[in-house]
Design a protein around this motif. Structure first.
Motif, mmCIF file in Angstrom:
data_model
loop_
_atom_site.group_PDB
_atom_site.id
_atom_site.type_symbol
_atom_site.label_atom_id
_atom_site.label_comp_id
_atom_site.label_asym_id
_atom_site.label_seq_id
_atom_site.Cartn_x
_atom_site.Cartn_y
_atom_site.Cartn_z
ATOM 1 N N PHE A 114 -8.116 0.062 -2.553
ATOM 2 C CA PHE A 114 -7.819 -0.794 -1.404
ATOM 3 C C PHE A 114 -9.108 -0.968 -0.631
ATOM 4 C CE2 PHE A 114 -5.647 3.406 -0.872
ATOM 5 C CZ PHE A 114 -6.673 4.071 -0.218
ATOM 6 N N THR A 118 -7.928 -1.216 5.083
ATOM 7 C CA THR A 118 -6.634 -0.660 4.673
ATOM 8 C C THR A 118 -6.699 0.860 4.602
ATOM 9 O OG1 THR A 118 -6.077 -2.654 3.422
ATOM 10 C CG2 THR A 118 -4.895 -0.631 2.843
ATOM 11 N N VAL A 223 1.675 -0.814 1.198
ATOM 12 C CA VAL A 223 0.276 -1.115 0.894
ATOM 13 C C VAL A 223 0.122 -1.453 -0.582
ATOM 14 C CG1 VAL A 223 -2.065 -0.133 0.811
ATOM 15 C CG2 VAL A 223 -0.553 0.384 2.743
#
Length: 309
Positions: A114, A118, A223
């Motif tokens: 990520f 994030t 996520v």
């Protein structure tokens, strides 16, 4: 050179961390400034000026170490000491990454699982949830030195505590309810064993963190995870994982599970890692590496002057 990056865990933080990076590296400065903007408060000021009591708080030191590690990575790339990609590069590029506890999130971000923002939001929420769990429980930890895993397992079973970290041969951390850990420490000392109670806010990597694990798992489900650009090793398994869903599950489980750090290091070497670069304050992980195997090549990078190594 088959390079492995190492990222620090909680306890490595110190007041002043990253100041020289901020002052002398535009790439590192951009990381710190972006972090302040995302968090909505000055992580940078706390890293540079303290006070130590504030920096040591779980909800503060976890994002601080994450940002510091990735600021070092950005500065190394900016200085031409490290390449983000292997293609056509004359300088080394990472082939492996691993991080101790919260440092696993830093390793994921370094490998592109990520992006920076994030990962920062994840580690900030992890720190907040773990601090809340500490405040709702009465836990502690202790280091057991010079004992085998089998001997520590017997101790944990006898006193109803858990092995939190397998850091290096003869260095194992136990965790649990404060009274139970104290009883285990007293019994171990009476038996002539070397035991060091740790000054921590709670019982990390034990069942006392279950509320944090459950809440963090909910956060992680929101996520998007990508396959890592290079090999990452996970604390809960001690081995490499690349499947995004397995990586997600490993991060959630890690909050209440043993950190198999020695296993991660040995797995990296078995996979081909020939040199380790520690990106974080204090050289803690380099010390653990040397305790595990003196022949391993390890460098520690903490501040701007270290980039010349």
């Amino acid at each position: 050179m088959a390079l492995a990056l190492l990222f620090s865990g909680q306890g490595a933080q110190k007041v002043g961390m990253g100041r020289s990076l901020y002052e002398q590296s535009a790439a590192a400065r951009a990381r710190f400034d972006e972090a302040d903007s995302i968090l909505g408060w000055s992580l940078t000021r706390t890293c540079f000026e303290g006070p130590e009591e504030e920096l040591t708080q779980t909800k503060v030191c976890q994002p601080a170490l994450y940002v510091h590690g990735l600021a070092l990575l950005a500065a190394l790339e900016e200085q031409g000491k490290l390449s983000a990609t292997a293609a056509g590069a004359s300088q080394p590029s990472p082939r492996y990454a691993l991080g101790l506890s919260l440092g696993e999130i830093t390793a994921y971000a370094a490998a592109g699982v990520f992006d920076f923002a994030t990962g920062l939001r994840l580690v900030a929420e992890r720190g907040r949830l773990m601090q809340h769990a500490c405040e709702q429980t009465v836990g502690s930890m202790a280091a057991i030195l010079g004992e085998s895993r089998e001997a520590v397992a017997v101790l944990c079973k006898e006193f109803d505590i858990e092995a939190a970290n397998f850091n290096a041969p003869g260095q194992i951390i136990v965790s649990g309810e404060r009274e139970k850990v104290a009883a285990a420490v007293a019994a171990s000392k009476a038996a002539g064993k070397k035991v060091i109670p740790l000054n921590v806010a709670g019982a990390y990597h034990s069942r006392l963190m279950e509320s944090a694990r459950a809440a963090f798992a909910d956060v992680l489900r929101e996520v998007e995870f990508s396959r890592p650009a290079f090999t990452v090793f996970t604390n809960t398994t001690g081995r490499a994982i690349s499947d995004p869903e397995e990586l997600r599950a490993a991060l959630a489980a890690q909050v209440v599970s043993s950190v198999l750090w020695e296993d991660c290091m040995r797995s990296a070497v078995a996979a081909g890692a020939s040199e380790f670069w520690e990106l974080g304050p204090g050289g803690v992980l380099a010390g653990l590496a040397r305790r595990t195997e003196k022949s391993w090549a390890v460098k520690s990078f903490s501040e701007f002057d270290d980039l010349a190594k």
